[in-house]
Design a protein around this motif. Structure first.
Motif, PDB file in Angstrom:
ATOM      1  N   GLY A  16      88.104 126.203  98.434  1.00 44.87           N
ATOM      2  CA  GLY A  16      88.201 124.878  97.822  1.00 44.87           C
ATOM      3  C   GLY A  16      89.577 124.272  98.051  1.00 44.87           C
ATOM      4  O   GLY A  16      90.119 123.577  97.195  1.00 44.87           O
ATOM      5  N   ALA A  17      90.124 124.524  99.255  1.00 42.37           N
ATOM      6  CA  ALA A  17      91.511 124.122  99.545  1.00 42.37           C
ATOM      7  C   ALA A  17      91.600 122.733 100.158  1.00 42.37           C
ATOM      8  O   ALA A  17      92.671 122.309 100.569  1.00 42.37           O
ATOM      9  CB  ALA A  17      92.161 125.158 100.470  1.00 42.37           C
ATOM     10  N   GLY A  22      92.888 123.550  94.662  1.00 39.97           N
ATOM     11  CA  GLY A  22      92.977 124.470  95.807  1.00 39.97           C
ATOM     12  C   GLY A  22      94.040 124.037  96.803  1.00 39.97           C
ATOM     13  O   GLY A  22      94.802 124.875  97.321  1.00 39.97           O
ATOM     14  N   ASP A  42      84.753 120.355 104.115  1.00 34.57           N
ATOM     15  CA  ASP A  42      85.218 119.134 104.781  1.00 34.57           C
ATOM     16  C   ASP A  42      86.371 119.445 105.757  1.00 34.57           C
ATOM     17  O   ASP A  42      87.534 119.541 105.351  1.00 34.57           O
ATOM     18  CB  ASP A  42      85.665 118.146 103.696  1.00 34.57           C
ATOM     19  N   LEU A  67      80.048 127.622 100.799  1.00 35.50           N
ATOM     20  CA  LEU A  67      79.965 128.808  99.935  1.00 35.50           C
ATOM     21  C   LEU A  67      78.582 129.026  99.333  1.00 35.50           C
ATOM     22  O   LEU A  67      78.354 130.037  98.668  1.00 35.50           O
ATOM     23  CB  LEU A  67      81.018 128.718  98.825  1.00 35.50           C
ATOM     24  N   THR A  68      77.660 128.088  99.559  1.00 35.53           N
ATOM     25  CA  THR A  68      76.282 128.352  99.114  1.00 35.53           C
ATOM     26  C   THR A  68      75.540 129.227 100.127  1.00 35.53           C
ATOM     27  O   THR A  68      74.417 129.647  99.875  1.00 35.53           O
ATOM     28  CB  THR A  68      75.470 127.048  98.915  1.00 35.53           C
ATOM     29  N   ASN A  93      88.871 129.661  94.164  1.00 35.24           N
ATOM     30  CA  ASN A  93      89.127 128.408  93.446  1.00 35.24           C
ATOM     31  C   ASN A  93      87.956 127.429  93.518  1.00 35.24           C
ATOM     32  O   ASN A  93      87.713 126.699  92.556  1.00 35.24           O
ATOM     33  CB  ASN A  93      90.385 127.743  94.029  1.00 35.24           C
ATOM     34  N   ALA A  94      87.243 127.398  94.652  1.00 34.66           N
ATOM     35  CA  ALA A  94      86.185 126.387  94.831  1.00 34.66           C
ATOM     36  C   ALA A  94      85.217 126.429  93.652  1.00 34.66           C
ATOM     37  O   ALA A  94      84.843 127.505  93.171  1.00 34.66           O
ATOM     38  CB  ALA A  94      85.432 126.637  96.133  1.00 34.66           C
ATOM     39  N   VAL A  96      82.135 123.721  91.396  1.00 38.02           N
ATOM     40  CA  VAL A  96      81.533 122.425  91.098  1.00 38.02           C
ATOM     41  C   VAL A  96      81.110 122.412  89.632  1.00 38.02           C
ATOM     42  O   VAL A  96      80.876 123.458  89.031  1.00 38.02           O
ATOM     43  CB  VAL A  96      80.294 122.141  91.994  1.00 38.02           C
ATOM     44  N   ILE A 144      89.858 131.045  89.638  1.00 34.67           N
ATOM     45  CA  ILE A 144      90.067 129.861  88.807  1.00 34.67           C
ATOM     46  C   ILE A 144      88.810 129.659  87.967  1.00 34.67           C
ATOM     47  O   ILE A 144      87.767 129.216  88.451  1.00 34.67           O
ATOM     48  CB  ILE A 144      90.393 128.614  89.653  1.00 34.67           C
ATOM     49  N   SER A 145      88.944 130.041  86.714  1.00 34.78           N
ATOM     50  CA  SER A 145      87.845 129.892  85.756  1.00 34.78           C
ATOM     51  C   SER A 145      88.018 128.550  85.043  1.00 34.78           C
ATOM     52  O   SER A 145      88.351 127.552  85.681  1.00 34.78           O
ATOM     53  CB  SER A 145      87.856 131.091  84.802  1.00 34.78           C
ATOM     54  N   LYS A 163      81.060 130.016  84.448  1.00 38.85           N
ATOM     55  CA  LYS A 163      82.446 130.419  84.192  1.00 38.85           C
ATOM     56  C   LYS A 163      82.520 131.587  83.212  1.00 38.85           C
ATOM     57  O   LYS A 163      83.373 132.461  83.345  1.00 38.85           O
ATOM     58  CB  LYS A 163      83.264 129.217  83.703  1.00 38.85           C
ATOM     59  N   GLY A 190      92.227 123.935  81.045  1.00 36.31           N
ATOM     60  CA  GLY A 190      91.520 122.801  80.461  1.00 36.31           C
ATOM     61  C   GLY A 190      91.468 121.708  81.517  1.00 36.31           C
ATOM     62  O   GLY A 190      91.533 121.987  82.724  1.00 36.31           O
ATOM     63  N   VAL A 192      92.129 119.249  84.276  1.00 36.16           N
ATOM     64  CA  VAL A 192      93.142 119.098  85.318  1.00 36.16           C
ATOM     65  C   VAL A 192      92.867 117.781  86.039  1.00 36.16           C
ATOM     66  O   VAL A 192      91.707 117.425  86.289  1.00 36.16           O
ATOM     67  CB  VAL A 192      93.088 120.269  86.330  1.00 36.16           C
ATOM     68  N   PHE A 196      87.363 116.455  90.190  1.00 36.37           N
ATOM     69  CA  PHE A 196      86.331 117.401  89.768  1.00 36.37           C
ATOM     70  C   PHE A 196      85.220 116.743  88.946  1.00 36.37           C
ATOM     71  O   PHE A 196      85.481 115.825  88.174  1.00 36.37           O
ATOM     72  CB  PHE A 196      86.979 118.499  88.930  1.00 36.37           C
TER      73      PHE A 196
HETATM   74  N1  NAP Z   1      89.639 119.695  87.306  1.00 42.51           N
HETATM   75  C1  NAP Z   1      89.403 120.253  86.118  1.00 42.51           C
HETATM   76  O1  NAP Z   1      89.452 119.579  85.066  1.00 42.51           O
HETATM   77  C2  NAP Z   1      89.113 121.732  86.032  1.00 42.51           C
HETATM   78  C3  NAP Z   1      89.233 122.356  84.775  1.00 42.51           C
HETATM   79  C4  NAP Z   1      88.980 123.711  84.674  1.00 42.51           C
HETATM   80  C5  NAP Z   1      88.626 124.435  85.792  1.00 42.51           C
HETATM   81  N2  NAP Z   1      88.509 123.813  86.996  1.00 42.51           N
HETATM   82  C6  NAP Z   1      88.124 124.632  88.139  1.00 42.51           C
HETATM   83  O2  NAP Z   1      89.079 124.488  89.170  1.00 42.51           O
HETATM   84  C7  NAP Z   1      88.464 124.715  90.438  1.00 42.51           C
HETATM   85  C8  NAP Z   1      88.888 123.628  91.407  1.00 42.51           C
HETATM   86  O3  NAP Z   1      88.491 122.377  90.871  1.00 42.51           O
HETATM   87  P1  NAP Z   1      89.163 120.978  91.263  1.00 42.51           P
HETATM   88  O4  NAP Z   1      89.452 120.297  89.980  1.00 42.51           O
HETATM   89  O5  NAP Z   1      90.229 121.146  92.260  1.00 42.51           O
HETATM   90  O6  NAP Z   1      87.867 120.263  91.905  1.00 42.51           O
HETATM   91  P2  NAP Z   1      87.663 119.344  93.207  1.00 42.51           P
HETATM   92  O7  NAP Z   1      88.839 118.448  93.396  1.00 42.51           O
HETATM   93  O8  NAP Z   1      86.310 118.756  93.049  1.00 42.51           O
HETATM   94  O9  NAP Z   1      87.668 120.415  94.405  1.00 42.51           O
HETATM   95  C9  NAP Z   1      86.619 121.326  94.557  1.00 42.51           C
HETATM   96  C10 NAP Z   1      86.801 122.106  95.850  1.00 42.51           C
HETATM   97  O10 NAP Z   1      85.663 122.986  96.018  1.00 42.51           O
HETATM   98  C11 NAP Z   1      85.145 122.803  97.333  1.00 42.51           C
HETATM   99  N3  NAP Z   1      83.701 123.022  97.367  1.00 42.51           N
HETATM  100  C12 NAP Z   1      82.742 122.389  96.637  1.00 42.51           C
HETATM  101  N4  NAP Z   1      81.517 122.798  97.015  1.00 42.51           N
HETATM  102  C13 NAP Z   1      81.702 123.705  98.018  1.00 42.51           C
HETATM  103  C14 NAP Z   1      80.837 124.470  98.828  1.00 42.51           C
HETATM  104  N5  NAP Z   1      79.497 124.397  98.715  1.00 42.51           N
HETATM  105  N6  NAP Z   1      81.373 125.291  99.750  1.00 42.51           N
HETATM  106  C15 NAP Z   1      82.706 125.381  99.911  1.00 42.51           C
HETATM  107  N7  NAP Z   1      83.585 124.690  99.162  1.00 42.51           N
HETATM  108  C16 NAP Z   1      83.088 123.849  98.233  1.00 42.51           C
HETATM  109  C17 NAP Z   1      85.491 121.351  97.685  1.00 42.51           C
HETATM  110  O11 NAP Z   1      85.586 121.171  99.091  1.00 42.51           O
HETATM  111  P3  NAP Z   1      84.453 120.481 100.017  1.00 42.51           P
HETATM  112  O12 NAP Z   1      83.839 119.365  99.235  1.00 42.51           O
HETATM  113  O13 NAP Z   1      85.232 120.047 101.217  1.00 42.51           O
HETATM  114  O14 NAP Z   1      83.497 121.582 100.336  1.00 42.51           O
HETATM  115  C18 NAP Z   1      86.874 121.209  97.074  1.00 42.51           C
HETATM  116  O15 NAP Z   1      87.861 121.681  97.943  1.00 42.51           O
HETATM  117  C19 NAP Z   1      86.960 124.784  90.170  1.00 42.51           C
HETATM  118  O16 NAP Z   1      86.540 126.133  90.176  1.00 42.51           O
HETATM  119  C20 NAP Z   1      86.811 124.201  88.767  1.00 42.51           C
HETATM  120  O17 NAP Z   1      85.690 124.739  88.095  1.00 42.51           O
HETATM  121  C21 NAP Z   1      88.749 122.478  87.149  1.00 42.51           C
END
Ligand code: NAP
Length: 242
Positions: A16-17, A22, A42, A67-68, A93-94, A96, A144-145, A163, A190, A192, A196
């Motif tokens: 998820g970089a 990420g 992407d 990752l699916t 980290n990745a 949804v 990353i939970s 999670k 919490g 971020v 997301f």
């Molecule tokens: N943001 C928050 O409020 C928050 C809070 C708590 C925990 N988290 C956790 O933090 C982590 C990262 O979240 P984020 O906020 O950075 O979200 P984000 O900006 O939506 O990024 C998600 C990443 O996951 C990748 N991803 C999604 N589906 C994928 C797939 N099928 N295969 C491979 N990669 C995939 C995306 O890349 P592509 O679309 O290019 O595949 C993207 O790089 C997640 O595990 C989330 O549950 C986030």
């Protein structure tokens, strides 16, 4: 290893970089000297982050992987291990999150996809990379939970389940791997400020949302801690509740 570049010579895989948390983790680990392997779907976005890291003097490469798809995960891991013969750090980290309604209205295909990315993929990646870490008698697997792993999440039950499940999976694997000096840890943030979910996390006020760099700083702390120290779980809250 030097004080400035404590991860010099190490290979770090970040899923998820392509954006958000990420990308921030990848930039941070690169600044600490690691060679970064970035993955997501992407390729253009991944290229952008690789270019940023290179421009800052770091070393990074990217390999798209959905990752699916277990076969893509296996091929990705094989490629990395054949090319580098090591993996010192894996950051799962990745993820949804869909918060569209109560569980009884959640379509089976949404459930399957969410669980595949958030829970099955970390298992498959651990399974692929742990043997190299065990052989090297070193390694970090950072997951990353979410604080959703500690609470009920009405209208986000599948996300909460993924999670809570990730926590159970990884605290158990941690006990299996610590005897091999491989540390498996959890970071549970919490809100971020990223794209997301439906993008609501980018709407919060500055002190009401953690920044991606704040999570990257925690990951950096985990992977640079002393050999005898094992920080197993970090909960990260925004300073302001609303
Ligand atoms: N943001 C928050 O409020 C928050 C809070 C708590 C925990 N988290 C956790 O933090 C982590 C990262 O979240 P984020 O906020 O950075 O979200 P984000 O900006 O939506 O990024 C998600 C990443 O996951 C990748 N991803 C999604 N589906 C994928 C797939 N099928 N295969 C491979 N990669 C995939 C995306 O890349 P592509 O679309 O290019 O595949 C993207 O790089 C997640 O595990 C989330 O549950 C986030």
């Amino acid at each position: 290893m030097t004080q400035t570049f404590p991860l010099a010579g190490q290979v770090a895989v970040v899923t998820g970089a392509s954006r958000g948390i990420g990308a921030a983790i990848a930039r941070k680990l690169s600044a600490l000297g690691a060679h970064l392997i970035l993955t997501a779907r992407d390729q253009d976005q991944l290229n952008r982050i690789v270019a940023e890291i290179s421009a800052a003097g770091g070393h990074a490469e990217s390999h798209p992987c959905d990752l699916t798809k277990p076969t893509q995960i296996e091929a990705f891991a094989r490629l990395i291990l054949e090319a580098h013969r090591r993996c010192d750090i894996l950051v799962n980290n990745a993820g949804v999150g869909w918060f569209q309604g109560p569980l009884h209205t959640t379509p089976l295909e949404d459930w399957d996809q969410l669980l595949a990315i958030n829970l099955r993929a970390p298992y498959l990646l651990l399974r692929a990379f742990a043997p190299a870490m065990i052989a090297a008698k070193r390694g970090h697997i950072v997951n990353i939970s979410s604080l959703a792993s500690k609470n009920p999440v009405p209208n986000g039950a599948a996300y909460a389940a993924s999670k809570w499940g990730l926590n159970g999976l990884m605290v158990s694997a941690a006990e299996e791997l610590r005897q091999h000096q491989v540390r498996v840890s959890l970071v549970a943030p919490g809100t971020v400020r990223t794209e997301f979910g439906s993008g609501q996390s980018s709407q919060k006020s500055a002190l009401g949302a953690i920044q991606p760099n704040d999570i990257a700083a925690i990951v950096a702390l985990l992977v640079t801690q002393a050999d005898e120290s094992f920080i197993s779980e970090v909960l990260v809250r925004p300073t302001l509740k609303k």
